[in-house]
Design a protein around this motif. Sequence first.
Motif, PDB file in Angstrom:
ATOM      1  N   GLY B   6      12.678  37.869  43.466  1.00  0.00           N
ATOM      2  CA  GLY B   6      13.164  38.676  42.351  1.00  0.00           C
ATOM      3  C   GLY B   6      14.666  38.727  42.445  1.00  0.00           C
ATOM      4  O   GLY B   6      15.271  37.979  43.199  1.00  0.00           O
ATOM      5  N   GLY B   7      15.285  39.598  41.692  1.00  0.00           N
ATOM      6  CA  GLY B   7      16.731  39.742  41.801  1.00  0.00           C
ATOM      7  C   GLY B   7      17.451  38.998  40.703  1.00  0.00           C
ATOM      8  O   GLY B   7      16.993  37.952  40.239  1.00  0.00           O
ATOM      9  N   LEU B   8      18.571  39.571  40.272  1.00  0.00           N
ATOM     10  CA  LEU B   8      19.342  38.995  39.171  1.00  0.00           C
ATOM     11  C   LEU B   8      20.762  38.725  39.630  1.00  0.00           C
ATOM     12  O   LEU B   8      21.302  39.456  40.452  1.00  0.00           O
ATOM     13  CB  LEU B   8      19.407  39.984  38.001  1.00  0.00           C
ATOM     14  N   THR B   9      21.347  37.680  39.072  1.00  0.00           N
ATOM     15  CA  THR B   9      22.757  37.420  39.327  1.00  0.00           C
ATOM     16  C   THR B   9      23.541  37.703  38.058  1.00  0.00           C
ATOM     17  O   THR B   9      23.222  37.156  36.994  1.00  0.00           O
ATOM     18  CB  THR B   9      22.984  35.956  39.744  1.00  0.00           C
ATOM     19  N   LEU B  10      24.535  38.550  38.172  1.00  0.00           N
ATOM     20  CA  LEU B  10      25.392  38.894  37.045  1.00  0.00           C
ATOM     21  C   LEU B  10      26.785  38.319  37.309  1.00  0.00           C
ATOM     22  O   LEU B  10      27.368  38.569  38.363  1.00  0.00           O
ATOM     23  CB  LEU B  10      25.476  40.422  36.903  1.00  0.00           C
ATOM     24  N   ALA B  11      27.299  37.541  36.369  1.00  0.00           N
ATOM     25  CA  ALA B  11      28.636  36.959  36.552  1.00  0.00           C
ATOM     26  C   ALA B  11      29.648  37.756  35.748  1.00  0.00           C
ATOM     27  O   ALA B  11      29.465  37.994  34.558  1.00  0.00           O
ATOM     28  CB  ALA B  11      28.640  35.500  36.111  1.00  0.00           C
ATOM     29  N   VAL B  12      30.727  38.145  36.432  1.00  0.00           N
ATOM     30  CA  VAL B  12      31.769  38.981  35.832  1.00  0.00           C
ATOM     31  C   VAL B  12      33.094  38.247  35.973  1.00  0.00           C
ATOM     32  O   VAL B  12      33.349  37.621  37.008  1.00  0.00           O
ATOM     33  CB  VAL B  12      31.806  40.343  36.579  1.00  0.00           C
ATOM     34  N   PRO B  13      33.931  38.277  34.926  1.00  0.00           N
ATOM     35  CA  PRO B  13      35.230  37.603  35.023  1.00  0.00           C
ATOM     36  C   PRO B  13      35.999  38.069  36.250  1.00  0.00           C
ATOM     37  O   PRO B  13      36.005  39.261  36.560  1.00  0.00           O
ATOM     38  CB  PRO B  13      35.944  38.011  33.736  1.00  0.00           C
ATOM     39  N   SER B  14      36.644  37.136  36.939  1.00  0.00           N
ATOM     40  CA  SER B  14      37.186  37.460  38.255  1.00  0.00           C
ATOM     41  C   SER B  14      38.575  38.067  38.214  1.00  0.00           C
ATOM     42  O   SER B  14      39.059  38.538  39.222  1.00  0.00           O
ATOM     43  CB  SER B  14      37.196  36.209  39.131  1.00  0.00           C
ATOM     44  N   LYS B  15      39.247  38.005  37.065  1.00  0.00           N
ATOM     45  CA  LYS B  15      40.597  38.579  37.100  1.00  0.00           C
ATOM     46  C   LYS B  15      41.076  39.027  35.723  1.00  0.00           C
ATOM     47  O   LYS B  15      40.446  38.745  34.704  1.00  0.00           O
ATOM     48  CB  LYS B  15      41.582  37.573  37.704  1.00  0.00           C
ATOM     49  N   GLY B  16      42.183  39.743  35.765  1.00  0.00           N
ATOM     50  CA  GLY B  16      42.893  40.106  34.543  1.00  0.00           C
ATOM     51  C   GLY B  16      42.207  41.190  33.717  1.00  0.00           C
ATOM     52  O   GLY B  16      41.322  41.904  34.193  1.00  0.00           O
ATOM     53  N   ARG B  17      42.625  41.255  32.469  1.00  0.00           N
ATOM     54  CA  ARG B  17      42.139  42.289  31.567  1.00  0.00           C
ATOM     55  C   ARG B  17      40.647  42.162  31.313  1.00  0.00           C
ATOM     56  O   ARG B  17      39.936  43.161  31.123  1.00  0.00           O
ATOM     57  CB  ARG B  17      42.885  42.172  30.234  1.00  0.00           C
ATOM     58  N   LEU B  18      40.180  40.934  31.302  1.00  0.00           N
ATOM     59  CA  LEU B  18      38.761  40.705  31.033  1.00  0.00           C
ATOM     60  C   LEU B  18      37.903  41.333  32.137  1.00  0.00           C
ATOM     61  O   LEU B  18      36.867  41.937  31.858  1.00  0.00           O
ATOM     62  CB  LEU B  18      38.513  39.197  30.934  1.00  0.00           C
ATOM     63  N   GLU B  19      38.364  41.229  33.389  1.00  0.00           N
ATOM     64  CA  GLU B  19      37.632  41.854  34.489  1.00  0.00           C
ATOM     65  C   GLU B  19      37.637  43.369  34.335  1.00  0.00           C
ATOM     66  O   GLU B  19      36.602  44.028  34.368  1.00  0.00           O
ATOM     67  CB  GLU B  19      38.254  41.497  35.853  1.00  0.00           C
ATOM     68  N   GLU B  20      38.825  43.863  34.087  1.00  0.00           N
ATOM     69  CA  GLU B  20      39.021  45.304  33.964  1.00  0.00           C
ATOM     70  C   GLU B  20      38.104  45.881  32.872  1.00  0.00           C
ATOM     71  O   GLU B  20      37.373  46.850  33.092  1.00  0.00           O
ATOM     72  CB  GLU B  20      40.493  45.503  33.593  1.00  0.00           C
ATOM     73  N   LEU B  21      38.137  45.249  31.692  1.00  0.00           N
ATOM     74  CA  LEU B  21      37.368  45.783  30.563  1.00  0.00           C
ATOM     75  C   LEU B  21      35.871  45.605  30.762  1.00  0.00           C
ATOM     76  O   LEU B  21      35.067  46.427  30.321  1.00  0.00           O
ATOM     77  CB  LEU B  21      37.824  45.120  29.256  1.00  0.00           C
ATOM     78  N   THR B  22      35.480  44.538  31.443  1.00  0.00           N
ATOM     79  CA  THR B  22      34.055  44.335  31.713  1.00  0.00           C
ATOM     80  C   THR B  22      33.542  45.443  32.634  1.00  0.00           C
ATOM     81  O   THR B  22      32.505  46.057  32.378  1.00  0.00           O
ATOM     82  CB  THR B  22      33.823  42.967  32.384  1.00  0.00           C
ATOM     83  N   ARG B  23      34.320  45.700  33.678  1.00  0.00           N
ATOM     84  CA  ARG B  23      33.879  46.733  34.615  1.00  0.00           C
ATOM     85  C   ARG B  23      33.873  48.107  33.946  1.00  0.00           C
ATOM     86  O   ARG B  23      32.981  48.916  34.177  1.00  0.00           O
ATOM     87  CB  ARG B  23      34.776  46.723  35.858  1.00  0.00           C
ATOM     88  N   LYS B  24      34.839  48.327  33.062  1.00  0.00           N
ATOM     89  CA  LYS B  24      34.894  49.594  32.332  1.00  0.00           C
ATOM     90  C   LYS B  24      33.661  49.722  31.438  1.00  0.00           C
ATOM     91  O   LYS B  24      33.011  50.770  31.374  1.00  0.00           O
ATOM     92  CB  LYS B  24      36.160  49.613  31.482  1.00  0.00           C
ATOM     93  N   SER B  25      33.329  48.640  30.753  1.00  0.00           N
ATOM     94  CA  SER B  25      32.190  48.655  29.849  1.00  0.00           C
ATOM     95  C   SER B  25      30.888  48.940  30.613  1.00  0.00           C
ATOM     96  O   SER B  25      30.038  49.706  30.161  1.00  0.00           O
ATOM     97  CB  SER B  25      32.132  47.317  29.115  1.00  0.00           C
ATOM     98  N   PHE B  26      30.744  48.348  31.808  1.00  0.00           N
ATOM     99  CA  PHE B  26      29.536  48.612  32.604  1.00  0.00           C
ATOM    100  C   PHE B  26      29.528  50.056  33.119  1.00  0.00           C
ATOM    101  O   PHE B  26      28.495  50.709  33.104  1.00  0.00           O
ATOM    102  CB  PHE B  26      29.417  47.622  33.775  1.00  0.00           C
ATOM    103  N   SER B  27      30.705  50.531  33.557  1.00  0.00           N
ATOM    104  CA  SER B  27      30.683  51.885  34.132  1.00  0.00           C
ATOM    105  C   SER B  27      30.455  52.939  33.050  1.00  0.00           C
ATOM    106  O   SER B  27      29.917  54.005  33.347  1.00  0.00           O
ATOM    107  CB  SER B  27      31.928  52.172  34.961  1.00  0.00           C
ATOM    108  N   SER B  28      30.795  52.618  31.799  1.00  0.00           N
ATOM    109  CA  SER B  28      30.495  53.581  30.740  1.00  0.00           C
ATOM    110  C   SER B  28      28.987  53.700  30.528  1.00  0.00           C
ATOM    111  O   SER B  28      28.507  54.639  29.912  1.00  0.00           O
ATOM    112  CB  SER B  28      31.198  53.197  29.438  1.00  0.00           C
ATOM    113  N   SER B  29      28.206  52.741  31.019  1.00  0.00           N
ATOM    114  CA  SER B  29      26.743  52.865  31.009  1.00  0.00           C
ATOM    115  C   SER B  29      26.231  53.299  32.380  1.00  0.00           C
ATOM    116  O   SER B  29      25.087  53.036  32.738  1.00  0.00           O
ATOM    117  CB  SER B  29      26.083  51.537  30.649  1.00  0.00           C
ATOM    118  N   ARG B  30      27.103  53.901  33.153  1.00  0.00           N
ATOM    119  CA  ARG B  30      26.791  54.366  34.507  1.00  0.00           C
ATOM    120  C   ARG B  30      26.327  53.213  35.413  1.00  0.00           C
ATOM    121  O   ARG B  30      25.448  53.361  36.252  1.00  0.00           O
ATOM    122  CB  ARG B  30      25.751  55.497  34.480  1.00  0.00           C
ATOM    123  N   LEU B  31      26.879  52.040  35.163  1.00  0.00           N
ATOM    124  CA  LEU B  31      26.631  50.904  36.064  1.00  0.00           C
ATOM    125  C   LEU B  31      27.978  50.564  36.694  1.00  0.00           C
ATOM    126  O   LEU B  31      28.806  49.881  36.090  1.00  0.00           O
ATOM    127  CB  LEU B  31      26.092  49.703  35.287  1.00  0.00           C
TER     128      LEU B  31
END
Lengths: 361, 244
Positions: B6-31
């Motif tokens: 089982g288990g999932l792999t999630l790919a997140v942009p590694s740098k810059g604004r795209l990383e920042e906004l992706t992590r922000k978007s996930f944390s707004s869903s409490r992830l």
Amino acid sequence: MKTASERYAALVRLVESRTVTRASVPLLLPAGPYFDLAGEEFGRNLLLTTTNNGVEYCLRADFTLPIAQQYIEDGLIGVPSAFTYLGPIFRQENSTPVELEQAGLELLGQPDADNALDQVLTFARWALAIYDITAPNVRLGGVGLFEAFLEAANIPLAWRSRIRHRFGHPEALERLMERLANPEERNDGPAPDSRDTVIEIVTDAMLSGGLSLIGSRTPEEIADRYLEKQALESAPIPSETVALLQDYLSVAESAEAALDRISAMCKEAGFDFDEPLYQVRNHAAALQALSPGADVIFDASFSPRLDYYTGIVFEMTGAFGEVLASGGEYDRMLERLGADEPVKASGCALWVDRLEREASQ
Amino acid sequence: MSVLPGGLTLAVPSKGRLEELTRKSFSSSRLTIARPGGARSYIGSIKNQPQVTVRFYPAAEIARELILGGVDIGVTGSDLIHEASENGEENVLFVRGLGFGEANVVVAIPDSWIDVQQMTDLADVASDFRARHGRWLRVATKYVNLTRRHFAKYGIAEYRIVESAGATESAPAAGTADLIVDITSTGSTLAANQLRVLDDGLIMKSEANLIVSRTADWTPLRKAQLEALLSIMGGVPPGISTLL
């Protein structure tokens, strides 16, 4: 009943017959000439590989180009030559690499172009016969005929090249025809600017944009096309001529009837077009004589996308609708590859895997 | 492909604004995405979601991995999916746009080409360019596939692509290309370089998307884990996994 290997052996005999030279072409070729000859659209189908210093090579994607190039390099221009070939070619389709067997004939520098084309058609006919295909569907097109038609129909020179360049690309041609049929409202702005004024404006804009005035499009070139566009918009092609052009392009039926129809529509439009049609008629008749059972269609809008084709073009399809053989006359190709003078060229390529599928169905 | 059954792999942009906004978007869903080693580490996790492995990749690589099934879910620009492969979009499922990273991929020419407004004009220019200048019309871009497709649609075959890794907008002035295909969000970079977008020069609108790979190995267990993760993120109707 012949087996696949017997059919292949017969094809090898045809390719190695006494009157022709079987060309040997490397599998790995510089990619540059393919891009130079056919541009990005064909280039996307190449299987590329790059050396450490960044030079691109590709797996052999066809035989015609390397054969023609070798012909020039060997100093054979002006020498009538007949090359055949048989072997694998490599391309990619939808990002998947494919290996296909191709055979074919190239007649270069032949003194009698009509005779050469008939030889090409005969070669294709024999190759198909090896695979028991005696009544293929044949589609003929006339690139030279279309050019002659644009001239005979008295279409303004500037429009002529615009139309010609879209020939063989149905979508682009249709869009252009729509534009011709519904010319934009003439904008009654100020009187056309003088050429010098326009050149000056463009030069200023180029300099302020940091562009070189000689490296790319020049101010004169831009100004001339700008003025030409203004002139064309204010003098559209007469609607009867556009209608005639559309009628011409819609002709696609059995060769004799098709050519009769073109002849009739030209007569009605007030000009005689029988002379240019005559040559196409002869080749169509020769083809029909070669394969009495074949369905020979003349399709006025049929042309390969590559702009080095010049005269008659053809393709032969089998029961599955796949193209089994295609070719024609391409007198502009050798010049494109660097020959100093035009060289008559005609030839055809055969898709061996598809032929075998037809035979073993 | 995941190592665990089982288990999932999630790919997140590694740098810059795209990383920042992706992590922000996930944390707004409490992830909350954790990247323990900081910017130099390429593996991370999501708090309270031990079944998810986070991998940090450059955005273009995320697109390739999604298409090939190397990761299960990823955040990247839709333009990069279309660019990564000719049939890239068939191999992924766009779950939803994330409302950032908006940009347009456009065809832009020097503003001084006053005779060129539309792609049809460009087709005219391309068709006799080689006869006039002894070389093909050159298009600088990093979007090779998108450019080829767009130009083919307009019947333009007579050109060459000059691959450009960065500062594409300077190619015409530098003399390495005649026009460009590039991404623009406000158009100010183009304007500063006196480049103009053709009237019909919009190739595609792009934004950062949450994307699921169709080519990954989707077992029933992993599908269930995907549904669970997406339901936490919200804004996604249940049943996405039935499309895989």
